[in-house]
Scaffold this motif. Structure first.
Motif, PDB file in Angstrom:
ATOM      1  N   VAL A   1      11.669   4.164  11.217  1.00 40.07           N
ATOM      2  CA  VAL A   1      11.779   2.958  10.391  1.00 40.07           C
ATOM      3  C   VAL A   1      10.424   2.684   9.747  1.00 40.07           C
ATOM      4  O   VAL A   1       9.446   2.409  10.445  1.00 40.07           O
ATOM      5  CB  VAL A   1      12.220   1.752  11.242  1.00 40.07           C
ATOM      6  N   PRO A   2      10.326   2.735   8.417  1.00 36.59           N
ATOM      7  CA  PRO A   2       9.024   2.568   7.754  1.00 36.59           C
ATOM      8  C   PRO A   2       8.615   1.100   7.641  1.00 36.59           C
ATOM      9  O   PRO A   2       9.444   0.193   7.749  1.00 36.59           O
ATOM     10  CB  PRO A   2       9.268   3.163   6.370  1.00 36.59           C
ATOM     11  N   LEU A   3       7.325   0.905   7.398  1.00 35.93           N
ATOM     12  CA  LEU A   3       6.841  -0.439   7.086  1.00 35.93           C
ATOM     13  C   LEU A   3       7.380  -0.876   5.729  1.00 35.93           C
ATOM     14  O   LEU A   3       7.518  -0.064   4.814  1.00 35.93           O
ATOM     15  CB  LEU A   3       5.312  -0.457   7.031  1.00 35.93           C
ATOM     16  N   LYS A   4       7.670  -2.150   5.591  1.00 35.61           N
ATOM     17  CA  LYS A   4       7.982  -2.726   4.285  1.00 35.61           C
ATOM     18  C   LYS A   4       6.678  -3.218   3.656  1.00 35.61           C
ATOM     19  O   LYS A   4       5.649  -3.357   4.322  1.00 35.61           O
ATOM     20  CB  LYS A   4       8.972  -3.882   4.444  1.00 35.61           C
ATOM     21  N   SER A   5       6.713  -3.510   2.363  1.00 36.88           N
ATOM     22  CA  SER A   5       5.489  -3.866   1.650  1.00 36.88           C
ATOM     23  C   SER A   5       4.830  -5.116   2.218  1.00 36.88           C
ATOM     24  O   SER A   5       3.597  -5.214   2.252  1.00 36.88           O
ATOM     25  CB  SER A   5       5.786  -4.055   0.159  1.00 36.88           C
ATOM     26  N   HIS A   6       5.627  -6.075   2.700  1.00 33.89           N
ATOM     27  CA  HIS A   6       5.033  -7.307   3.217  1.00 33.89           C
ATOM     28  C   HIS A   6       4.382  -7.103   4.593  1.00 33.89           C
ATOM     29  O   HIS A   6       3.701  -7.998   5.088  1.00 33.89           O
ATOM     30  CB  HIS A   6       6.096  -8.408   3.309  1.00 33.89           C
ATOM     31  N   GLN A   7       4.577  -5.923   5.192  1.00 35.33           N
ATOM     32  CA  GLN A   7       3.999  -5.638   6.504  1.00 35.33           C
ATOM     33  C   GLN A   7       2.705  -4.848   6.413  1.00 35.33           C
ATOM     34  O   GLN A   7       2.138  -4.468   7.427  1.00 35.33           O
ATOM     35  CB  GLN A   7       5.017  -4.847   7.359  1.00 35.33           C
ATOM     36  N   ARG A   8       2.231  -4.612   5.203  1.00 34.69           N
ATOM     37  CA  ARG A   8       1.026  -3.812   5.018  1.00 34.69           C
ATOM     38  C   ARG A   8       0.158  -4.416   3.925  1.00 34.69           C
ATOM     39  O   ARG A   8       0.540  -5.388   3.265  1.00 34.69           O
ATOM     40  CB  ARG A   8       1.393  -2.380   4.632  1.00 34.69           C
ATOM     41  N   THR A   9      -1.003  -3.835   3.711  1.00 38.39           N
ATOM     42  CA  THR A   9      -1.919  -4.280   2.661  1.00 38.39           C
ATOM     43  C   THR A   9      -1.911  -3.264   1.538  1.00 38.39           C
ATOM     44  O   THR A   9      -2.101  -2.065   1.774  1.00 38.39           O
ATOM     45  CB  THR A   9      -3.350  -4.426   3.207  1.00 38.39           C
ATOM     46  N   ILE A  10      -1.664  -3.729   0.318  1.00 42.76           N
ATOM     47  CA  ILE A  10      -1.720  -2.860  -0.852  1.00 42.76           C
ATOM     48  C   ILE A  10      -3.172  -2.729  -1.277  1.00 42.76           C
ATOM     49  O   ILE A  10      -3.868  -3.731  -1.473  1.00 42.76           O
ATOM     50  CB  ILE A  10      -0.882  -3.426  -2.014  1.00 42.76           C
ATOM     51  N   SER A  11      -3.633  -1.493  -1.411  1.00 44.21           N
ATOM     52  CA  SER A  11      -5.019  -1.243  -1.794  1.00 44.21           C
ATOM     53  C   SER A  11      -5.086  -0.878  -3.270  1.00 44.21           C
ATOM     54  O   SER A  11      -4.650   0.196  -3.681  1.00 44.21           O
ATOM     55  CB  SER A  11      -5.592  -0.092  -0.944  1.00 44.21           C
ATOM     56  N   SER A  12      -5.603  -1.803  -4.081  1.00 43.05           N
ATOM     57  CA  SER A  12      -5.692  -1.566  -5.518  1.00 43.05           C
ATOM     58  C   SER A  12      -6.666  -2.549  -6.134  1.00 43.05           C
ATOM     59  O   SER A  12      -6.738  -3.711  -5.730  1.00 43.05           O
ATOM     60  CB  SER A  12      -4.320  -1.716  -6.176  1.00 43.05           C
TER      61      SER A  12
ATOM     62  N   PHE B   1       1.753  -6.529 -14.618  1.00 45.44           N
ATOM     63  CA  PHE B   1       3.005  -5.917 -14.183  1.00 45.44           C
ATOM     64  C   PHE B   1       2.750  -4.794 -13.161  1.00 45.44           C
ATOM     65  O   PHE B   1       3.564  -4.559 -12.277  1.00 45.44           O
ATOM     66  CB  PHE B   1       3.789  -5.380 -15.379  1.00 45.44           C
ATOM     67  N   TRP B   2       1.626  -4.106 -13.332  1.00 46.29           N
ATOM     68  CA  TRP B   2       1.315  -3.041 -12.366  1.00 46.29           C
ATOM     69  C   TRP B   2       1.089  -3.639 -10.972  1.00 46.29           C
ATOM     70  O   TRP B   2       1.497  -3.062  -9.962  1.00 46.29           O
ATOM     71  CB  TRP B   2       0.098  -2.255 -12.814  1.00 46.29           C
ATOM     72  N   SER B   3       0.458  -4.822 -10.917  1.00 41.44           N
ATOM     73  CA  SER B   3       0.234  -5.461  -9.617  1.00 41.44           C
ATOM     74  C   SER B   3       1.553  -5.880  -8.963  1.00 41.44           C
ATOM     75  O   SER B   3       1.664  -5.910  -7.738  1.00 41.44           O
ATOM     76  CB  SER B   3      -0.684  -6.680  -9.776  1.00 41.44           C
ATOM     77  N   LEU B   4       2.554  -6.189  -9.794  1.00 42.66           N
ATOM     78  CA  LEU B   4       3.877  -6.517  -9.254  1.00 42.66           C
ATOM     79  C   LEU B   4       4.646  -5.259  -8.866  1.00 42.66           C
ATOM     80  O   LEU B   4       5.442  -5.262  -7.918  1.00 42.66           O
ATOM     81  CB  LEU B   4       4.704  -7.298 -10.285  1.00 42.66           C
ATOM     82  N   ALA B   5       4.407  -4.171  -9.596  1.00 42.61           N
ATOM     83  CA  ALA B   5       5.169  -2.933  -9.374  1.00 42.61           C
ATOM     84  C   ALA B   5       4.808  -2.260  -8.057  1.00 42.61           C
ATOM     85  O   ALA B   5       5.677  -1.656  -7.417  1.00 42.61           O
ATOM     86  CB  ALA B   5       4.936  -1.967 -10.536  1.00 42.61           C
ATOM     87  N   LEU B   6       3.557  -2.367  -7.634  1.00 46.53           N
ATOM     88  CA  LEU B   6       3.114  -1.617  -6.451  1.00 46.53           C
ATOM     89  C   LEU B   6       3.935  -1.925  -5.194  1.00 46.53           C
ATOM     90  O   LEU B   6       4.458  -0.998  -4.559  1.00 46.53           O
ATOM     91  CB  LEU B   6       1.623  -1.860  -6.201  1.00 46.53           C
ATOM     92  N   PRO B   7       4.095  -3.184  -4.782  1.00 44.75           N
ATOM     93  CA  PRO B   7       4.905  -3.435  -3.590  1.00 44.75           C
ATOM     94  C   PRO B   7       6.387  -3.123  -3.798  1.00 44.75           C
ATOM     95  O   PRO B   7       7.076  -2.723  -2.857  1.00 44.75           O
ATOM     96  CB  PRO B   7       4.688  -4.926  -3.307  1.00 44.75           C
ATOM     97  N   VAL B   8       6.871  -3.303  -5.029  1.00 45.36           N
ATOM     98  CA  VAL B   8       8.283  -2.996  -5.296  1.00 45.36           C
ATOM     99  C   VAL B   8       8.517  -1.497  -5.161  1.00 45.36           C
ATOM    100  O   VAL B   8       9.521  -1.059  -4.579  1.00 45.36           O
ATOM    101  CB  VAL B   8       8.687  -3.481  -6.699  1.00 45.36           C
ATOM    102  N   LEU B   9       7.593  -0.683  -5.686  1.00 40.99           N
ATOM    103  CA  LEU B   9       7.711   0.766  -5.559  1.00 40.99           C
ATOM    104  C   LEU B   9       7.680   1.186  -4.091  1.00 40.99           C
ATOM    105  O   LEU B   9       8.434   2.062  -3.666  1.00 40.99           O
ATOM    106  CB  LEU B   9       6.582   1.454  -6.328  1.00 40.99           C
ATOM    107  N   HIS B  10       6.799   0.556  -3.316  1.00 38.12           N
ATOM    108  CA  HIS B  10       6.747   0.876  -1.883  1.00 38.12           C
ATOM    109  C   HIS B  10       8.118   0.669  -1.245  1.00 38.12           C
ATOM    110  O   HIS B  10       8.624   1.543  -0.522  1.00 38.12           O
ATOM    111  CB  HIS B  10       5.713   0.001  -1.172  1.00 38.12           C
ATOM    112  N   ASP B  11       8.742  -0.476  -1.509  1.00 34.69           N
ATOM    113  CA  ASP B  11      10.020  -0.787  -0.873  1.00 34.69           C
ATOM    114  C   ASP B  11      11.150   0.103  -1.388  1.00 34.69           C
ATOM    115  O   ASP B  11      12.081   0.420  -0.634  1.00 34.69           O
ATOM    116  CB  ASP B  11      10.370  -2.257  -1.074  1.00 34.69           C
TER     117      ASP B  11
END
Length: 356
Positions: free
Chosen positions: A44-55, A103-113
């Motif tokens: 079971v992978p981490l979801k985006s809200h369970q990690r820190t996006i590095s950018s 939009f790129w800042s919004l895309a990163l967690p969405v892409l992760h999920d």
């Protein structure tokens, strides 16, 4: 007798082919990647809200664009997130993200999920590693009800499987038939970090713009480091394999031949896939290629439900429940199988092959 095996999640109508016998699957280096797929099927992978996006763009300074003169940016952030959520294809999500830093800042967690959704698809599903010599009506206990078994053996299903075309009597459906497209579908995995998938995706998205000047001048290629394997499966925490049917679990440190071989849910050498495979195989014919072990093809865990999760999450989710640590028992079984193959010094042999 030689037989090939296939991983099936029959109730989900999914399968992953090995096209090999058990000895090849467990011991041949060429099949390591296929065997490791079992980790990505169950972990079971981490979801985006369970990690820190590095950018460098993933900061609060880009969270409010309501003062922008451009129409779409004047919409509330919640609407922007809704738009990204409605984009089913990762390419569409990436392409929209490339139009601006915001939009790129919004895309990163969405892409992760979106990519995380392709991982762990068999977590909680009943699974079996079935041999092609399994007979009709030979199913692991509890896998199907009697009514379900009867429903499989319909004339139209036999016809679609081409069972009976070359036989005087129609050949009944078996559990192995769940490994063909009539009864199931090949399970796809979204391991974005493998090979050159990240770079190819980015190039395709940039080339989809008629005018490349519309792509913001930012660091999207660098930001794809957020989608490496360890971002979905952190390596700084212990993981456990859980049998959800029997409420038993196996600890990673108990089966790893060396602590440094543990890489999150993946373990170099002997790992969770070997543990599962040694206990979920099912066939009507004893296995001839692993020292004549009969019980391996009548797996005690065949048809059970599993997942691989972080130990901390397991503890949190099972408070007040009784679970049994079967790590020692499982490792005894592994030792018995590997000793038949390599002799009493099997651990040294496996370690040597890994470190070579």
């Amino acid at each position: 007798m030689w037989q090939q095996f296939c991983l099936v999640a029959p109730r989900a109508r999914k399968y992953r082919h090995f096209r090999a016998n058990l000895e090849q699957i467990l011991f041949e280096r060429d099949l390591i990647e296929k065997l490791e797929d079992l980790v990505y099927l169950l972990a079971v992978p981490l979801k985006s809200h369970q990690r820190t996006i590095s950018s460098s763009v993933y900061t609060s300074q880009y969270t409010n664009m309501n003062n922008s003169p451009i129409g779409i940016f004047r919409l509330p952030r919640e609407i922007h997130l809704k738009i990204f959520a409605e984009l089913a294809d990762a390419r569409d999500c990436t392409t929209l993200g490339l139009t601006s830093v915001y939009f790129w800042s919004l895309a990163l967690p969405v892409l992760h999920d979106k990519w995380a959704a392709y991982l762990g698809p068999w977590a909680g599903e009943k699974i079996v590693c079935v041999g092609d010599l399994v007979k009709a009506n030979d199913y692991p206990p509890g896998l199907f009800s009697d009514a379900e078994i009867l429903s499989f053996d319909q004339p139209e299903i036999r016809a679609a499987l081409d069972l009976g075309s070359f036989f005087d009597e129609p050949k009944p459906v078996t559990l192995y038939d769940f490994s063909v497209f009539v009864m199931g579908r090949h399970q796809r995995l979204g391991t974005i970090w493998k090979g050159t998938e990240e770079t190819e995706l980015l190039i395709r998205c940039i080339n989809s713009f008629a005018d490349h000047s519309l792509v913001f001048n930012g660091p999207p290629k660098h930001d794809f480091k957020n989608f490496k394997e360890h971002c979905f499966y952190p390596r700084d925490q212990p993981w456990v394999l859980r049998n959800l049917t029997t409420k038993e679990f196996v600890r990673s440190e108990a089966i790893a031949l060396k602590p440094e071989f543990i890489q999150g849910p993946r373990i170099r050498g002997i790992g969770f896939p070997h543990v599962i495979l040694s206990r979920i195989c099912w066939s009507s014919v004893p296995n001839a290629d692993i020292g004549g072990l009969t019980e391996i093809t009548r797996g005690v865990w065949a048809g059970h439900c599993f997942d691989i999760t972080q130990l901390s999450k397991h503890i949190e989710m099972t408070r007040g429940e009784t679970w049994i640590d079967v790590s020692s028992e499982v490792m005894d079984d592994i030792s018995r199988i590997w000793e038949r193959k390599y002799g009493p010094d099997w651990q040294e042999r496996v370690i040597e092959n890994i470190e070579r």
